[in-house]
Design an enzyme around this catalytic site. Sequence first.
Site, PDB file in Angstrom:
ATOM      1  N   CYS A 382       1.165  -0.512   0.164  1.00  0.00           N
ATOM      2  CA  CYS A 382       0.179  -0.107   0.082  1.00  0.00           C
ATOM      3  C   CYS A 382       0.737   1.585   0.530  1.00  0.00           C
ATOM      4  O   CYS A 382       1.185   1.318  -0.965  1.00  0.00           O
ATOM      5  CB  CYS A 382      -0.514   0.017   1.441  1.00  0.00           C
ATOM      6  SG  CYS A 382      -2.901   0.783   0.334  1.00  0.00           S
ATOM      7  N   HIS A 508      -3.747  -5.052   0.297  1.00  0.00           N
ATOM      8  CA  HIS A 508      -3.091  -5.532   1.771  1.00  0.00           C
ATOM      9  C   HIS A 508      -3.440  -6.791   1.825  1.00  0.00           C
ATOM     10  O   HIS A 508      -4.091  -7.957   1.878  1.00  0.00           O
ATOM     11  CB  HIS A 508      -3.966  -4.637   2.478  1.00  0.00           C
ATOM     12  CG  HIS A 508      -3.806  -3.487   2.587  1.00  0.00           C
ATOM     13  ND1 HIS A 508      -2.834  -3.202   4.087  1.00  0.00           N
ATOM     14  CD2 HIS A 508      -4.412  -2.660   2.232  1.00  0.00           C
ATOM     15  CE1 HIS A 508      -2.745  -1.916   3.931  1.00  0.00           C
ATOM     16  NE2 HIS A 508      -3.933  -1.671   3.076  1.00  0.00           N
ATOM     17  N   GLU A 510      -1.936  -8.873   2.986  1.00  0.00           N
ATOM     18  CA  GLU A 510      -1.681  -9.431   4.808  1.00  0.00           C
ATOM     19  C   GLU A 510      -2.855 -10.124   4.798  1.00  0.00           C
ATOM     20  O   GLU A 510      -3.349 -10.807   6.567  1.00  0.00           O
ATOM     21  CB  GLU A 510      -0.514  -8.803   5.275  1.00  0.00           C
ATOM     22  CG  GLU A 510      -1.254  -7.842   5.946  1.00  0.00           C
ATOM     23  CD  GLU A 510      -1.467  -6.184   5.151  1.00  0.00           C
ATOM     24  OE1 GLU A 510      -1.230  -6.449   4.051  1.00  0.00           O
ATOM     25  OE2 GLU A 510      -1.338  -5.357   5.375  1.00  0.00           O
TER      26      GLU A 510
END
Length: 549
Positions: A382, A508, A510
Site C-alpha cells: 500500500c 493488503h 496480509e
Amino acid sequence: MAKFIFVTGGVTSSLGKGIIAASLAKLLQARGLTVTIQKFDPYLNVDPGTLNPYEHGECYVTDDGAETDLDLGHYERFLNTPTSQANNVTTGRIYQTVINREREGDYLGKTVQVVPHITDEIKRRMLLLGEAGNFDIVITELGGTVGDIESLPFVEAVRQLQWELPEEDCMVVHLTLIPYLKAAKELKTKPTQHSVRMLSQEGVHPDVIVCRTEHSLSDEIRRKVALFCNVKPNAVIEALDASTIYEVPLKMLQEGLDVIVLKQLQINGYSAPELTKWRGFLDKLNYPKSRVKIGLIGKYIELQDAYKSILESFIHAGAMNQCKVQIVNVHSEFLTNENVNEKLRELDGLLVAPGFGARGVDGKIIAVKYARENKMPFFGICLGMQMAVIEYARNVLGWSDAHSTEMNSTTSKPVIALMEEQKKVKKKGGTMRLGAYPCEIALNTLAYKIYDSELISERHRHRWEFNNNYLNDFENAGLLASGRNPESKLVEIVELKGHPFFIGVQYHPELKSTVENPHPLFVNFVKAASSNADLKIGMQISKSETIPS
Ligand code: GLN
C-alpha cells in the site's frame, strides 16, 4: 438455527479472548461443525476505521469492505473462512441503528431506552449470523472486561438470551487471569472469583472458566476455582502461556474445552478432530531449517498490534519455507541517507509498510532506494508500494519533486494522486477504497510467477492511487504495472525488471494469509530473502577463501 457461545473476559484486558474464541472455533470446526465468530465492541465509534493504530492497533478489512477489529484477522487466520461486516458490531453501530429507527418513527411514540431498545438491537445482531442456516455454531466475543460500565448492555443482552434460548443452545465461556505472586510463590484465585461474582451480579453465570496463567494449575487450584465460581471442576480450563498463538488450539484440545462445549450444547455424533494440516504447520514452524532477517520499515513499529496481519503472514510464510523469519523493526522516521547502510546492511529483505500521512515517508523512500540499488528483495504494501513509485520517479526518472498529493498537494509530478471519486469525499468514516477488488495479472511477470493466475482478488484500504498519466514513463524506464484492475485500469501491482525480487502492491495481501493458506506473496518474498541470505553467505565464504593464509 445455530447454537451460541458467548466469550466474556474478566480481571484485565489483553488476556487473549480473541485467541481463545478462535481456538475453540478451530476445534469445533476440526470436529466437522461449521463455525463463525463475531466480535461485539463496546466503544461508540461506528467502526474502528477512524481510530489510529495507537488507539486500536491494526484495522482489519473484510472482503465486503468492512473496517473491523483486528481479532477478525485471528478468526480468519484460524478458521480459513472469510468474515464480513456482520462479524463486527460496535456500540456506535447499535445506537446509530436505534436512533435512525427512532427518527423514522418506528417506535410509535414510545420512549426509546437502553433496555429494551438497545438490548433488543444487540440481541438481534447477536443472533443474525445464526439465522440463515449457514452455521452450526456462532461464537460471540464480547470486547472489554466484565464490570466496565460500557459493556453492561452487552452482558444484559447475553443474560436475556440465556433465558430466552433453549438451555442446550447457549453457553458462556469466561476468560480470566490467575496471577502468580512471586513473593508468596502462589497462584491466586481471588481476582477470578471476583470477576465471576461480578458477572453473576449482572445476571450471567459462566458455564466454563478459562484461566490464563503463567504456571500450571494444581488440582487444588482447579477445585477452588470450581467451588467458588460454581462450575464443575472439569469446566475449569487451564490456558498456560504458549510459545505461539497457534499452539493454543492444541492446548485447549488437551484440556478438553471442545468436549465440554459439545456436551453442554448437546451436540452428539461429532467426529474426532481433524487437525493434520494444523499440526503439519506447527511442526514446520517449530523446526525451521534456515533463518532470514527481514526489515520492517514503518512508523508504528513500537506498537505490537499495528502490523499484526503482516507479522502473522510472515509466520505462515516462514513455516511454509521451513525458515525462521526474524523481523527487524526499522523506524522509518529515523532512517537517513547517512545511517541507511549501517541499519539495513545485515538484512536479507525489506518490507515497507502501509501507513497514512507524511511522518516517516522520507525514511521509507530511502529504504526503497537501498533495496533497489543493492538488489535486496523488496516488498512494498500500500503506502510501501506508493513509496516505491515515488522513489523510482525521483531517482531513476529524475523527477526530483515527484510525490503523492497526500503529502505534497503542489508537487509538479503527482505520481500518486486521488481519483475523481475520492476528491469529492468529505467524510472520513468508511469512505476509502475498501474491500475486495479483482486484479488482472500480466503474463511473464514476477507477479504471475507468484500467483500462477491471471485473475486474483485482494483487499484494499486506501484513498490514493498510482497516477496512470505517468504509466508509460515508468514502464519505459523499467518499472512495470504487472497487475491492474480489469475495469478501472488502476495499477495494483508494480515490479522492477532485472531485480531479483522487487514488488509493490496497492492492496493488503496480509489480510488474506491464513495458517492453511499462506499468502503466495509472503511465501515467495521469504524465499527470495532466503536465497539472498544464502548468496551473502556464499560471498563471505568465497571472500575468506581468497584471503592468503
Ligand atoms: N495513505 C495511503 C492512501 O490512503 C496508503 C494507505 C495504506 O497504506 N493503507 O492511499
